[in-house]
Enzyme design. Structure first.
Site, short mmCIF file in Angstrom:
data_model
loop_
_atom_site.label_atom_id
_atom_site.label_comp_id
_atom_site.label_asym_id
_atom_site.label_seq_id
_atom_site.Cartn_x
_atom_site.Cartn_y
_atom_site.Cartn_z
N GLU A 295 -8.58 0.52 -2.90
CA GLU A 295 -9.43 0.54 -1.70
C GLU A 295 -10.34 1.75 -1.80
O GLU A 295 -9.89 2.84 -2.15
CB GLU A 295 -8.57 0.70 -0.44
CG GLU A 295 -7.74 -0.48 -0.10
CD GLU A 295 -6.86 -0.20 1.11
OE1 GLU A 295 -6.99 0.88 1.72
OE2 GLU A 295 -6.03 -1.04 1.42
N ASN B 275 0.85 -1.18 0.00
CA ASN B 275 0.00 0.00 0.00
C ASN B 275 0.90 1.25 0.00
O ASN B 275 1.65 1.47 0.95
CB ASN B 275 -0.90 -0.05 1.24
CG ASN B 275 -1.83 1.13 1.31
OD1 ASN B 275 -1.43 2.26 1.01
ND2 ASN B 275 -3.06 0.90 1.71
N THR C 188 -8.32 3.47 8.43
CA THR C 188 -9.52 2.65 8.48
C THR C 188 -9.61 1.96 9.84
O THR C 188 -8.75 1.17 10.20
CB THR C 188 -9.47 1.60 7.35
OG1 THR C 188 -9.03 2.24 6.17
CG2 THR C 188 -10.84 1.00 7.11
N HIS D 32 -5.61 3.76 -1.68
CA HIS D 32 -6.93 4.07 -1.14
C HIS D 32 -7.32 5.46 -1.64
O HIS D 32 -6.69 6.44 -1.28
CB HIS D 32 -6.84 4.04 0.40
CG HIS D 32 -8.16 4.20 1.09
ND1 HIS D 32 -8.29 4.02 2.45
CD2 HIS D 32 -9.40 4.51 0.63
CE1 HIS D 32 -9.56 4.22 2.79
NE2 HIS D 32 -10.25 4.52 1.71
N HIS E 242 1.05 6.18 1.69
CA HIS E 242 1.83 7.13 2.50
C HIS E 242 2.95 7.79 1.73
O HIS E 242 3.51 8.78 2.18
CB HIS E 242 2.30 6.47 3.79
CG HIS E 242 1.12 6.19 4.69
ND1 HIS E 242 0.33 7.20 5.18
CD2 HIS E 242 0.57 5.04 5.12
CE1 HIS E 242 -0.66 6.69 5.89
NE2 HIS E 242 -0.54 5.37 5.87
N ARG F 270 -9.57 8.12 -1.05
CA ARG F 270 -10.53 8.54 -0.02
C ARG F 270 -11.40 9.68 -0.53
O ARG F 270 -10.98 10.44 -1.40
CB ARG F 270 -9.76 9.02 1.22
CG ARG F 270 -9.30 7.90 2.11
CD ARG F 270 -8.65 8.48 3.37
NE ARG F 270 -8.46 7.45 4.35
CZ ARG F 270 -9.32 7.17 5.32
NH1 ARG F 270 -10.43 7.87 5.46
NH2 ARG F 270 -9.06 6.20 6.17
N HIS G 175 -3.65 -4.57 7.69
CA HIS G 175 -3.77 -3.44 8.61
C HIS G 175 -2.87 -3.63 9.82
O HIS G 175 -3.00 -4.61 10.55
CB HIS G 175 -5.20 -3.19 9.08
CG HIS G 175 -5.44 -1.74 9.36
ND1 HIS G 175 -4.98 -1.11 10.50
CD2 HIS G 175 -6.01 -0.76 8.62
CE1 HIS G 175 -5.29 0.18 10.45
NE2 HIS G 175 -5.90 0.41 9.31
N ARG H 180 -7.04 12.50 0.78
CA ARG H 180 -5.88 12.85 1.61
C ARG H 180 -4.63 12.05 1.23
O ARG H 180 -3.53 12.45 1.54
CB ARG H 180 -6.20 12.67 3.09
CG ARG H 180 -6.11 11.25 3.59
CD ARG H 180 -6.19 11.20 5.08
NE ARG H 180 -7.55 11.39 5.54
CZ ARG H 180 -8.06 10.71 6.57
NH1 ARG H 180 -7.31 9.87 7.24
NH2 ARG H 180 -9.30 10.88 6.94
N GLU I 80 -11.01 -9.34 2.95
CA GLU I 80 -9.74 -9.01 3.58
C GLU I 80 -10.01 -8.86 5.06
O GLU I 80 -10.85 -8.05 5.47
CB GLU I 80 -9.17 -7.70 2.99
CG GLU I 80 -7.83 -7.34 3.65
CD GLU I 80 -7.07 -6.24 2.93
OE1 GLU I 80 -7.14 -6.16 1.68
OE2 GLU I 80 -6.38 -5.47 3.62
N1 PXP Z 1 -5.79 -3.09 4.03
C1 PXP Z 1 -6.78 -2.16 4.12
C2 PXP Z 1 -8.14 -2.54 3.66
C3 PXP Z 1 -6.51 -0.86 4.59
O1 PXP Z 1 -7.50 0.05 4.67
C4 PXP Z 1 -5.19 -0.54 4.96
C5 PXP Z 1 -4.89 0.85 5.40
O2 PXP Z 1 -5.12 1.73 4.37
C6 PXP Z 1 -4.20 -1.53 4.82
C7 PXP Z 1 -4.53 -2.80 4.38
C8 PXP Z 1 -2.78 -1.25 5.17
O3 PXP Z 1 -2.67 -0.95 6.53
P1 PXP Z 1 -1.29 -0.44 7.11
O4 PXP Z 1 -1.01 0.88 6.45
O5 PXP Z 1 -1.55 -0.33 8.56
O6 PXP Z 1 -0.26 -1.46 6.76
#
Ligand code: PXP
Length: 244
Positions: free
Chosen positions: A73, A10, A104, A46, A13, A48, A194, A52, A154
């Site tokens: 996402e 992901n 999330t 993601h 960031h 949003r 997550h 953001r 997931e």
């Molecule tokens: N999976 C989903 C569905 C999420 O919403 C997120 C956070 O955006 C992640 C995985 C990744 O989480 P993390 O950034 O804590 O690794």
């Protein structure tokens, strides 16, 4: 038990860091290509409601230049479904979204939104997009996901990641193991994500039949120290050690 668990990275960031100054650095596309080159199996972003992290243009750019399967996402809103049907990512992961949350915070309540989610899942599935629902490790939510014919779930690993001691962590791990088995018995493909880090990811990768882990914050944070390719390699190696 030997299994290959896919690693989805992901990269939200990277966009968050770029957005902090409003310019182009760091380039999301360059980082996405580096993640791809390092051997990740998927890219996750993601989109949003408040944009953001990534912006709409990022999505088009990633679709145009990346070969790694893209997992989008998004909330199950008409606006997001419209965008997904235009972008046609390989996968969409439907997540709950609240404006004021930092990230999330919990899984979708599929049980109480079954008909609305069924409508959106059908639209996305009809377009050939693989839909997953981000849910807690709860049999009722899993059954509801199976009932509306989402092919993938997931599992939210936040409670496991936030467990305060090893006992609490084991309790959460047991729930995830049981939920995975239950989901598989209902014919669902199971992903998880997550809060996963170098220190807690191994047990999740080792859950029998786990298909894919989506990892963002801790991998991007680690990349600041060792570089993005090395961070991807580190997570890949830990997952492989846990499953061979
Ligand atoms: N999976 C989903 C569905 C999420 O919403 C997120 C956070 O955006 C992640 C995985 C990744 O989480 P993390 O950034 O804590 O690794």
């Amino acid at each position: 038990m030997t299994q290959y668990v896919r690693l989805g990275v992901n990269i939200d960031h990277v966009a968050t860091l770029r957005n902090a100054r409003g310019g182009q650095d760091p380039s999301l596309l360059q980082m996405a290509l580096a993640v791809e080159e390092a051997g990740a199996d998927g890219l996750t972003v993601h989109l949003r409601e408040d944009r953001r992290h990534i912006k709409d243009d990022d999505l088009w750019e990633l679709r145009a230049h990346c070969r790694t399967p893209l997992n989008l996402e998004m909330a199950a809103t008409d606006e997001m479904v419209r965008i997904a049907l235009k972008a046609l990512p390989k996968a969409v992961c439907i997540v709950p979204e609240h404006r004021r949350e930092v990230t999330t915070e919990g899984g979708l309540d599929v049980v109480n939104q079954q008909s609305e989610l069924a409508r959106q899942v059908a639209k996305l599935s009809d377009a050939g997009i693989e839909v997953s629902l981000f849910i807690d490790a709860d049999d009722a939510q899993i059954d509801a996901a199976a009932d509306i014919e989402a092919p993938v779930i997931e599992l939210h690993t936040g409670e496991y990641a936030n467990a305060v001691d090893t006992h609490a962590q084991q309790v959460e791990l047991d729930r995830l193991v049981q939920a995975t088995a239950h989901a598989q018995s209902r014919g669902l493909v199971v992903n998880a994500g997550h809060g996963l880090t170098k220190f807690n990811v191994a047990s999740i990768a080792a859950i029998e039949g786990m298909h894919e882990l989506n990892i963002g914050h801790s991998l991007i944070a680690r990349a600041l120290m060792v570089g993005l390719p090395a961070a991807v390699h580190e997570f890949r190696a830990i997952m492989d050690r846990a499953t061979r």
